[in-house]
Design a protein around this motif. Structure first.
Motif, mmCIF file in Angstrom:
data_model
loop_
_atom_site.group_PDB
_atom_site.id
_atom_site.type_symbol
_atom_site.label_atom_id
_atom_site.label_comp_id
_atom_site.label_asym_id
_atom_site.label_seq_id
_atom_site.Cartn_x
_atom_site.Cartn_y
_atom_site.Cartn_z
ATOM 1 N N GLY A 36 113.382 14.419 28.185
ATOM 2 C CA GLY A 36 113.265 15.851 28.386
ATOM 3 C C GLY A 36 112.715 16.520 27.154
ATOM 4 O O GLY A 36 112.648 15.927 26.076
ATOM 5 N N PRO A 37 112.338 17.763 27.302
ATOM 6 C CA PRO A 37 111.753 18.486 26.167
ATOM 7 C C PRO A 37 112.801 18.821 25.110
ATOM 8 O O PRO A 37 113.973 19.013 25.417
ATOM 9 N N ASP A 64 114.499 22.799 18.549
ATOM 10 C CA ASP A 64 115.010 21.739 17.668
ATOM 11 C C ASP A 64 116.485 21.413 17.921
ATOM 12 O O ASP A 64 117.195 20.953 17.036
ATOM 13 N N ASP A 65 116.973 21.648 19.150
ATOM 14 C CA ASP A 65 118.375 21.439 19.500
ATOM 15 C C ASP A 65 118.527 20.128 20.274
ATOM 16 O O ASP A 65 118.436 20.093 21.505
ATOM 17 N N ILE A 97 120.010 16.638 25.056
ATOM 18 C CA ILE A 97 120.776 15.499 25.591
ATOM 19 C C ILE A 97 121.667 15.971 26.736
ATOM 20 O O ILE A 97 121.712 15.353 27.801
ATOM 21 N N ASP A 98 122.384 17.055 26.509
ATOM 22 C CA ASP A 98 123.293 17.563 27.546
ATOM 23 C C ASP A 98 122.551 17.864 28.845
ATOM 24 O O ASP A 98 123.095 17.688 29.934
ATOM 25 N N VAL A 150 119.925 7.671 22.010
ATOM 26 C CA VAL A 150 119.099 8.875 22.018
ATOM 27 C C VAL A 150 117.991 8.672 20.988
ATOM 28 O O VAL A 150 118.265 8.270 19.852
ATOM 29 N N VAL A 151 116.758 8.931 21.412
ATOM 30 C CA VAL A 151 115.616 8.822 20.510
ATOM 31 C C VAL A 151 114.860 10.139 20.546
ATOM 32 O O VAL A 151 114.559 10.662 21.618
ATOM 33 N N ARG A 152 114.565 10.617 19.356
ATOM 34 C CA ARG A 152 113.828 11.880 19.233
ATOM 35 C C ARG A 152 112.424 11.584 18.717
ATOM 36 O O ARG A 152 112.242 10.893 17.724
ATOM 37 N N VAL A 153 111.458 12.087 19.444
ATOM 38 C CA VAL A 153 110.075 12.093 18.975
ATOM 39 C C VAL A 153 109.694 13.561 18.845
ATOM 40 O O VAL A 153 110.453 14.421 19.302
ATOM 41 N N PRO A 154 108.564 13.895 18.265
ATOM 42 C CA PRO A 154 108.337 15.293 17.868
ATOM 43 C C PRO A 154 108.783 16.378 18.842
ATOM 44 O O PRO A 154 109.505 17.280 18.439
ATOM 45 N N ASP A 155 108.408 16.310 20.093
ATOM 46 C CA ASP A 155 108.735 17.406 21.003
ATOM 47 C C ASP A 155 109.538 16.963 22.216
ATOM 48 O O ASP A 155 109.617 17.660 23.214
ATOM 49 N N ARG A 156 110.166 15.784 22.095
ATOM 50 C CA ARG A 156 110.846 15.198 23.245
ATOM 51 C C ARG A 156 112.089 14.424 22.799
ATOM 52 O O ARG A 156 112.130 13.900 21.698
ATOM 53 N N VAL A 157 113.070 14.373 23.694
ATOM 54 C CA VAL A 157 114.273 13.574 23.478
ATOM 55 C C VAL A 157 114.392 12.602 24.652
ATOM 56 O O VAL A 157 114.186 12.983 25.810
#
Length: 166
Positions: free
Chosen positions: A49-50, A54-55, A60-61, A150-157
């Motif tokens: 998801g987006p 920056d939250d 994730i929720d 959980v993996v974060r890439v620049p504009d996506r989780v």
């Protein structure tokens, strides 16, 4: 399946980025089927998801089932190491130990599928992507045992759920 570079296959190298998550989920579904027994049901999913404002927790929720929320995030240094440690080892059924011996056909298939999943995930995330294990707080039943990444890439989780219920 050591010694073979799954990421070198044209199916992995040439896959459209928007098709990779579906490819991963297909491979995870085959792993679920392979590892499932009468009282050992696996649920392996990848959702994304987006990332808004920056939250990470809010993102994730939004991906979790309605009755679940983020309880804790623990940083991991390598998402691929975590996935490799979890799959298939944490989910191998115990009823047929000979079928799952290290050099058995079933075990080699599960290891190969895991390598394929890792190669595809490498198309989505750099090795040093910001990543966490997720502990879920729920008012309802979630899984008997699980590993959530959980993996974060620049504009996506991204949320990788590896669970088993028995």
């Amino acid at each position: 399946m050591t010694g073979f570079d799954w990421s070198a296959l044209s199916a992995a190298r040439g896959a459209r980025p928007d098709a990779v998550p579906e490819m991963i989920n297909h491979a995870l579904r085959v792993l679920e089927d392979l590892l499932e027994e009468v009282d050992h049901a696996c649920t392996f999913t990848l959702t994304g998801g987006p990332l808004v404002d920056d939250d990470v927790v809010a993102a994730i929720d939004a991906l979790l089932p309605e009755s679940c929320r983020t309880a804790r995030l623990e940083p991991v240094t390598s998402w691929s190491t975590l996935v490799r440690e979890a799959l298939p080892d944490l989910f191998v059924p115990t009823r047929q130990p000979d079928a799952w011996a290290p050099e058995s056909a079933a075990r080699r298939l599960a290891d190969g599928l895991t390598d394929w999943v890792l190669a595809l995930m490498g198309r989505l995330w750099p090795e040093r992507a910001e990543a966490w294990t997720l502990t879920v707080d729920t008012g309802d039943w979630y899984e008997a045992a699980y590993v959530d990444l959980v993996v974060r890439v620049p504009d996506r989780v991204w949320l990788l759920h590896l669970g088993v219920s028995d």
